[in-house]
Design a protein around this motif. Sequence first.
Motif, PDB file in Angstrom:
ATOM      1  N   GLU A 116       0.834  -1.206   0.000  1.00  0.00           N
ATOM      2  CA  GLU A 116       0.000   0.000   0.000  1.00  0.00           C
ATOM      3  C   GLU A 116       0.869   1.256   0.000  1.00  0.00           C
ATOM      4  O   GLU A 116       0.608   2.198  -0.757  1.00  0.00           O
ATOM      5  N   ILE A 117       1.923   1.270   0.807  1.00  0.00           N
ATOM      6  CA  ILE A 117       2.800   2.440   0.846  1.00  0.00           C
ATOM      7  C   ILE A 117       3.547   2.588  -0.475  1.00  0.00           C
ATOM      8  O   ILE A 117       3.713   3.704  -0.986  1.00  0.00           O
ATOM      9  N   MET A 118       3.976   1.481  -1.065  1.00  0.00           N
ATOM     10  CA  MET A 118       4.607   1.563  -2.398  1.00  0.00           C
ATOM     11  C   MET A 118       3.647   2.207  -3.397  1.00  0.00           C
ATOM     12  O   MET A 118       4.043   3.055  -4.198  1.00  0.00           O
ATOM     13  N   THR A 119       2.392   1.820  -3.340  1.00  0.00           N
ATOM     14  CA  THR A 119       1.383   2.353  -4.249  1.00  0.00           C
ATOM     15  C   THR A 119       1.127   3.833  -3.987  1.00  0.00           C
ATOM     16  O   THR A 119       1.062   4.638  -4.921  1.00  0.00           O
ATOM     17  N   LEU A 120       0.985   4.207  -2.712  1.00  0.00           N
ATOM     18  CA  LEU A 120       0.741   5.612  -2.369  1.00  0.00           C
ATOM     19  C   LEU A 120       1.903   6.492  -2.816  1.00  0.00           C
ATOM     20  O   LEU A 120       1.695   7.606  -3.302  1.00  0.00           O
ATOM     21  N   ASN A 121       3.128   5.994  -2.670  1.00  0.00           N
ATOM     22  CA  ASN A 121       4.293   6.740  -3.154  1.00  0.00           C
ATOM     23  C   ASN A 121       4.281   6.839  -4.683  1.00  0.00           C
ATOM     24  O   ASN A 121       4.549   7.889  -5.246  1.00  0.00           O
ATOM     25  N   LEU A 123       1.785   6.797  -6.744  1.00  0.00           N
ATOM     26  CA  LEU A 123       0.722   7.656  -7.245  1.00  0.00           C
ATOM     27  C   LEU A 123       0.817   9.089  -6.732  1.00  0.00           C
ATOM     28  O   LEU A 123       0.024   9.942  -7.130  1.00  0.00           O
ATOM     29  N   GLY A 124       1.778   9.344  -5.838  1.00  0.00           N
ATOM     30  CA  GLY A 124       1.997  10.698  -5.358  1.00  0.00           C
ATOM     31  C   GLY A 124       1.080  11.137  -4.232  1.00  0.00           C
ATOM     32  O   GLY A 124       1.022  12.315  -3.905  1.00  0.00           O
ATOM     33  N   TYR A 125       0.363  10.203  -3.617  1.00  0.00           N
ATOM     34  CA  TYR A 125      -0.462  10.566  -2.465  1.00  0.00           C
ATOM     35  C   TYR A 125       0.413  10.915  -1.261  1.00  0.00           C
ATOM     36  O   TYR A 125       0.023  11.719  -0.419  1.00  0.00           O
ATOM     37  N   ILE A 126       1.552  10.273  -1.177  1.00  0.00           N
ATOM     38  CA  ILE A 126       2.544  10.593  -0.155  1.00  0.00           C
ATOM     39  C   ILE A 126       3.910  10.646  -0.827  1.00  0.00           C
ATOM     40  O   ILE A 126       4.073  10.155  -1.944  1.00  0.00           O
ATOM     41  N   ARG A 127       4.880  11.217  -0.145  1.00  0.00           N
ATOM     42  CA  ARG A 127       6.267  11.262  -0.605  1.00  0.00           C
ATOM     43  C   ARG A 127       7.139  10.997   0.604  1.00  0.00           C
ATOM     44  O   ARG A 127       7.725  11.914   1.171  1.00  0.00           O
ATOM     45  N   LYS A 128       7.164   9.751   1.016  1.00  0.00           N
ATOM     46  CA  LYS A 128       7.869   9.393   2.239  1.00  0.00           C
ATOM     47  C   LYS A 128       8.718   8.149   1.997  1.00  0.00           C
ATOM     48  O   LYS A 128       8.336   7.275   1.214  1.00  0.00           O
ATOM     49  N   PRO A 129       9.848   8.039   2.694  1.00  0.00           N
ATOM     50  CA  PRO A 129      10.709   6.870   2.494  1.00  0.00           C
ATOM     51  C   PRO A 129      10.065   5.587   3.013  1.00  0.00           C
ATOM     52  O   PRO A 129       9.388   5.585   4.036  1.00  0.00           O
ATOM     53  N   LEU A 130      10.322   4.515   2.275  1.00  0.00           N
ATOM     54  CA  LEU A 130       9.845   3.179   2.628  1.00  0.00           C
ATOM     55  C   LEU A 130      11.023   2.229   2.570  1.00  0.00           C
ATOM     56  O   LEU A 130      11.747   2.188   1.577  1.00  0.00           O
ATOM     57  N   ALA A 131      11.214   1.475   3.655  1.00  0.00           N
ATOM     58  CA  ALA A 131      12.362   0.576   3.731  1.00  0.00           C
ATOM     59  C   ALA A 131      11.940  -0.836   4.114  1.00  0.00           C
ATOM     60  O   ALA A 131      11.039  -1.030   4.929  1.00  0.00           O
ATOM     61  N   LEU A 132      12.627  -1.792   3.507  1.00  0.00           N
ATOM     62  CA  LEU A 132      12.526  -3.193   3.924  1.00  0.00           C
ATOM     63  C   LEU A 132      13.692  -3.481   4.855  1.00  0.00           C
ATOM     64  O   LEU A 132      14.856  -3.319   4.469  1.00  0.00           O
ATOM     65  N   TYR A 133      13.403  -3.886   6.055  1.00  0.00           N
ATOM     66  CA  TYR A 133      14.427  -4.318   7.002  1.00  0.00           C
ATOM     67  C   TYR A 133      14.568  -5.818   6.764  1.00  0.00           C
ATOM     68  O   TYR A 133      13.818  -6.618   7.302  1.00  0.00           O
ATOM     69  N   ALA A 178      18.118  10.339   4.244  1.00  0.00           N
ATOM     70  CA  ALA A 178      18.654  10.973   3.028  1.00  0.00           C
ATOM     71  C   ALA A 178      17.677  10.896   1.852  1.00  0.00           C
ATOM     72  O   ALA A 178      17.961  11.413   0.774  1.00  0.00           O
ATOM     73  N   PHE A 179      16.541  10.283   2.054  1.00  0.00           N
ATOM     74  CA  PHE A 179      15.559  10.070   0.985  1.00  0.00           C
ATOM     75  C   PHE A 179      15.139  11.390   0.348  1.00  0.00           C
ATOM     76  O   PHE A 179      14.811  12.352   1.041  1.00  0.00           O
ATOM     77  N   GLN A 180      15.179  11.416  -0.957  1.00  0.00           N
ATOM     78  CA  GLN A 180      14.695  12.562  -1.732  1.00  0.00           C
ATOM     79  C   GLN A 180      13.460  12.106  -2.503  1.00  0.00           C
ATOM     80  O   GLN A 180      13.574  11.264  -3.390  1.00  0.00           O
ATOM     81  N   PRO A 181      12.303  12.648  -2.159  1.00  0.00           N
ATOM     82  CA  PRO A 181      11.094  12.201  -2.858  1.00  0.00           C
ATOM     83  C   PRO A 181      11.157  12.489  -4.346  1.00  0.00           C
ATOM     84  O   PRO A 181      11.677  13.514  -4.761  1.00  0.00           O
ATOM     85  N   LYS A 182      10.657  11.536  -5.100  1.00  0.00           N
ATOM     86  CA  LYS A 182      10.636  11.671  -6.554  1.00  0.00           C
ATOM     87  C   LYS A 182       9.215  11.422  -7.025  1.00  0.00           C
ATOM     88  O   LYS A 182       8.494  10.626  -6.457  1.00  0.00           O
ATOM     89  N   PHE A 183       8.862  12.110  -8.055  1.00  0.00           N
ATOM     90  CA  PHE A 183       7.583  11.837  -8.691  1.00  0.00           C
ATOM     91  C   PHE A 183       7.867  11.487 -10.133  1.00  0.00           C
ATOM     92  O   PHE A 183       8.466  12.270 -10.868  1.00  0.00           O
ATOM     93  N   ILE A 184       7.486  10.317 -10.510  1.00  0.00           N
ATOM     94  CA  ILE A 184       7.674   9.878 -11.884  1.00  0.00           C
ATOM     95  C   ILE A 184       6.368  10.148 -12.621  1.00  0.00           C
ATOM     96  O   ILE A 184       5.329   9.609 -12.271  1.00  0.00           O
ATOM     97  N   GLU A 185       6.439  11.026 -13.621  1.00  0.00           N
ATOM     98  CA  GLU A 185       5.213  11.460 -14.277  1.00  0.00           C
ATOM     99  C   GLU A 185       4.603  10.384 -15.163  1.00  0.00           C
ATOM    100  O   GLU A 185       3.401  10.289 -15.272  1.00  0.00           O
ATOM    101  N   LYS A 186       5.431   9.567 -15.786  1.00  0.00           N
ATOM    102  CA  LYS A 186       4.894   8.525 -16.655  1.00  0.00           C
ATOM    103  C   LYS A 186       5.429   7.183 -16.195  1.00  0.00           C
ATOM    104  O   LYS A 186       6.613   7.018 -15.963  1.00  0.00           O
ATOM    105  N   TRP A 187       4.530   6.233 -16.094  1.00  0.00           N
ATOM    106  CA  TRP A 187       4.899   4.882 -15.653  1.00  0.00           C
ATOM    107  C   TRP A 187       4.773   3.887 -16.796  1.00  0.00           C
ATOM    108  O   TRP A 187       4.635   2.708 -16.582  1.00  0.00           O
TER     109      TRP A 187
END
Length: 190
Positions: A116-121, A123-133, A178-187
């Motif tokens: 869900e967080i991968m999807t929200l990132n 689609l640009g609903y959020i711009r927050k780092p997501l990590a797998l430990y 250090a995460f820099q949010p990115k928005f990819i306009e075309k997928w």
Amino acid sequence: MKKVTVYCGSNKGRNPIYVTAAQALATEMIRRDMALVYGAGNVGLMGVIADKMLEAGKDVYGIIPQKLVDIEVAHIGCTELTVVETMRDRKWLMAERGDGFVAMPGGIGTFEELFEIMTLNQLGYIRKPLALYNVNGYYDKLIDFLKFSCEEGFLHQAQLDLLIISTDPVELLDKMAAFQPKFIEKWEVK
């Protein structure tokens, strides 16, 4: 990044390394003066990380649906315990309140939260780092599958590149900071 939402198992797993890793993540969060946002459970890895944070006097924000409170899995020691109606409400509040997200080893609920967080990132609903430990190689096969999904044209490499992966809590939190949010306009697949 002051509040980290941690997704993890309501079980501890068979190998004690998972408990040790949950404690190590909590220790590093404590060292950095961070707060924990999580699903408010008092069981499994959820209880382990919350207990460690609380023992150190750090803030722990638990969010849990009433149904789980009714079966007595709520951690009543949370700094703030928010009881919601549904799992959907719980996930959204956890996403809103955290400045970043860590998926530790866990079951189907953890997988759902991760995606869900991968999807929200994406689609640009959020711009927050997501990590797998990735403790004990727990996510190795999932990482391989995500790479395969990229190769097959169903997942974009740019989306996968947003996922931070580490076996070390210090490195993991450093990369998140250090995460820099990115928005990819075309997928679209090329």
